[in-house]
Design a protein around this motif. Structure first.
Motif, PDB file in Angstrom:
ATOM      1  N   GLY A   1       1.118   3.687   2.163  1.00  0.00           N
ATOM      2  CA  GLY A   1       1.760   3.933   3.453  1.00  0.00           C
ATOM      3  C   GLY A   1       2.946   3.016   3.654  1.00  0.00           C
ATOM      4  N   MET A   2       2.788   1.752   3.227  1.00  0.00           N
ATOM      5  CA  MET A   2       3.855   0.766   3.372  1.00  0.00           C
ATOM      6  C   MET A   2       5.036   1.140   2.478  1.00  0.00           C
TER       7      MET A   2
ATOM      8  N   ARG B   1       6.987   3.755   4.062  1.00  0.00           N
ATOM      9  CA  ARG B   1       7.815   3.192   5.130  1.00  0.00           C
ATOM     10  C   ARG B   1       9.084   2.572   4.553  1.00  0.00           C
TER      11      ARG B   1
ATOM     12  N   SER C   1       0.846  -1.189   0.000  1.00  0.00           N
ATOM     13  CA  SER C   1       0.000   0.000   0.000  1.00  0.00           C
ATOM     14  C   SER C   1       0.889   1.249   0.000  1.00  0.00           C
TER      15      SER C   1
ATOM     16  N   VAL D   1      -2.977   7.126   8.006  1.00  0.00           N
ATOM     17  CA  VAL D   1      -1.676   6.551   7.661  1.00  0.00           C
ATOM     18  C   VAL D   1      -0.588   7.603   7.883  1.00  0.00           C
TER      19      VAL D   1
END
Lengths: 314, 320
Positions: B159-160, B163, B157, B190
């Motif tokens: 947000g991932m 990260r 996703s 997020v």
């Protein structure tokens, strides 16, 4: 009061298997401003498209002025379009780069076969109200600012005098120094024309300020619905509470862990249980129905306000 | 406070069909060691160009780049191209706004992370690479890191992916981390998690973070210091709480007043007028055409950034 538009148990499933909307019931009070909030993938845009007749509902009923939408569309798409207009999220991108603002502003009347003179007089009136100088008429969309392009899109939508305007993220991408002015103009025109307005936005302070009713969506479902003031001061759904806590200056930010699950395989039980800070065993298996909690309608077994009875059952 | 990076008189012009655009009109900015410095401004203020100028990742239509950006005694703008190449991704790293386009769709997350590690520490064993890559993913709170290393960017996703970008920046161990609107493309819930990570990053990184954003409230919440950009100039700098509670420049004050308050009513606030056209060269203050306090002097004389109180500066003769 009869709602200007209403969804009753509407579901939309795409051929890919993505369930974009699931059993959504919602009425837009005539002449009022309703807010629709939710994150990406929550179904906001699909809901707007269903209301505009751009996406057929897979199940349930869509009513417009008390009439089923498919019947209205069958009678005449153009007649319906004059009643319901949409302000697209990327307003500048929705304007053809090959047309001058003059042609863009005259286009709606031409498409709908309205008397040219009368329609142009109305357009000029709207331009004055929106602060669009006549000097801009011979410019192309790329030659004007984002705020001006947005105002041109508003004029194009309103020149047909629709009863319903759906605004998808009307301020996204606009600088904060100009967003206030655009919203002021939109609200003035809304009040003057008695428009029913649905505003979809990520911007919670904007929703709080300009709407009377707020609908919160998560993964294709309405999870909370109620008067804006009550919903913002005492949210009943844990997701609403977490979303509201992300506002700047809000006390006690609630950080949600995990990602938004895939709408292809929504979680069993409550769709929010995978990220919910107060999920219990029941939430993982039993899908909550919408119910009343204080003045709001909420889809949660353990709402944060109102009726405490369910907590005792746990 | 010692400055890790001192930017003085940074000018950048670019050729456009309408004429020469003055994108940066003489930026002065100190980035303190160990600080998170927020650069805020509206579209066209030059905030992204500032970051790209520091990395010298500039498009071909740039016709002028002068001034100094001194970091550890080295002027970044005067570095030979090869040396600049060695600094990028090692001493200076950048996190971009859109993590979807910043990751290569043909490579797994593991490849991205291992590439950064190999650049930093050539000769690491495969096992060590894997261990460190997994640790980096764990540090940015990604669950099941071993499986994620085998995933491709499209399987994650937004947000991932952001990260992962932060994990790459951590592995590069840069002295200066540039983050350009790293949460703008993400959903609010997020974003909250990513901002939490940035707070923690400062302790892991020895250096400083330049955090670029259009969101003054977010910057005020996260950053130690703030620089407010307008029309290619820094109009105000200072510690975040001071700047946001007691702004010295009328533009900062007007921007703060645009925040929509809970419980407010009546007309929504805005700043009348438009942002400055980069092709024009106003003789006076860059904000004069929209300033509520404007006087004849403002239109006639340029307003350089000057100290107004300890640690604070503003580009306005009226500021005290």
């Amino acid at each position: 009061m009869t709602p200007a538009a209403e969804l009753r148990g509407v579901g939309v499933t795409f051929p890919s298997g993505v369930g974009a909307l699931s059993n959504v019931s919602l009425g837009l009070p005539a002449g009022a401003v309703t807010g629709l909030v939710g994150e990406s993938g929550s179904g906001k845009t699909t809901l707007c498209r269903v209301l505009m007749g751009l996406q057929a509902a897979s199940s349930g009923t869509v009513l417009f002025g008390g009439e089923p939408l498919p019947a209205l569309l069958a009678r005449g798409r153009l007649a319906f379009r004059r009643q319901a207009q949409m302000l697209l999220q990327d307003a500048a991108g929705s304007l053809s780069p090959r047309m001058t603002l003059r042609r863009l502003l005259a286009e709606p009347a031409a498409i709908h076969g309205l008397p040219r003179k009368e329609a142009w007089a109305r357009t000029e009136g709207l331009m004055r109200r929106l602060g669009l100088s006549p000097d801009l008429l011979d410019k192309y969309p790329h030659q004007v600012s984002g705020g001006q392009a947005r105002r041109v899109a508003v004029a194009r939508a309103l020149v047909l005098r629709p009863a319903l305007l759906v605004a998808d993220e009307p301020t996204a991408g606009l600088d904060v120094s100009v967003q206030g002015e655009l919203l002021n103009l939109l609200l003035d025109l809304q009040a003057e024309l008695g428009l029913t307005l649905l505003v979809c936005s990520h911007n919670l302070p904007v929703i709080r300020r300009i709407t009377t009713e707020t609908v919160v969506m998560y993964l294709g479902e309405v999870v909370e619905h109620g008067p804006t003031a009550a919903l913002f001061t005492s949210p009943a759904h844990p997701y609403t509470a977490a979303l509201l806590s992300t506002r700047p200056g809000a006390p006690g930010r609630i950080t949600l862990h995990g990602e938004v699950p895939s709408p292809v395989h929504p979680p069993a039980g409550c769709r929010f249980h995978t990220r919910c800070p107060q999920a219990q065993t029941r939430c993982t298996t039993e899908h909550p129905e919408l119910r009343q909690a204080a003045g709001q309608t909420v889809r949660c077994h353990y709402p944060l306000v109102g009726d405490p009875a369910p907590q005792e059952m746990a | 406070m010692t400055a890790l990076l001192r930017i003085t008189g940074l000018h950048l012009d670019a050729r456009t069909p309408r004429g020469t655009a003055h994108i940066l009109r003489g930026i002065d900015l100190d980035v303190g060691q160990g600080r998170i410095v927020g650069v805020v401004g509206e579209s066209g203020s030059g905030k992204s160009t500032l970051a790209l100028a520091l990395l010298r990742l500039l498009p071909g239509n740039v016709t002028r780049l002068d001034g100094q950006a001194v970091m550890d005694g080295t002027d970044l703008l005067a570095l030979p191209d090869a040396a600049m190449g060695a600094w990028r991704g090692s001493r200076i790293a950048m996190i971009f706004q859109d993590p979807a386009t910043a990751l290569n769709p043909l490579f797994t997350i593991g490849t991205h992370l291992r590439d950064v590690l190999r650049r930093r520490q050539p000769g690491l064993s495969r096992a060590a690479l894997r261990t460190q890559a997994e640790a980096a993913l764990r540090r940015v709170e990604i669950a099941d890191p071993a499986a994620r290393l085998r995933a491709y960017p499209h399987e994650l996703s937004g947000g991932m992916r952001q990260r992962v970008m932060i994990a790459m920046a951590l592995l590069a161990q840069p002295t200066l981390l540039l983050a350009d609107e790293p949460t703008t493309a993400l959903d609010a819930t997020v974003e909250a998690g990513i901002i939490g990570l940035f707070r923690g990053l400062r302790a892991d990184l020895g250096g400083a973070i330049l955090f670029i954003s259009h969101d003054l409230a977010l910057v005020a919440d996260l950053c130690d210091d703030i620089a407010v950009l307008y029309g290619g100039l820094v109009v105000e700098t200072g510690p975040a709480p001071a700047v946001t509670t007691d702004p010295a420049h009328p533009y900062t004050a007007a921007l703060l007043a645009c925040a929509i308050e809970d419980g407010g009513s009546g007309r929504l606030p805005s700043i009348p007028g438009d942002v400055p056209d980069p092709v024009t060269e106003p003789p006076g203050c860059i904000f004069a055409p929209r300033c509520p306090l404007v006087e004849a002097r403002c239109r006639a004389e340029p307003q350089p950034l000057r100290p107004v109180s300890p640690g604070r500066a503003a580009a306005c003769w009226k500021a005290a």
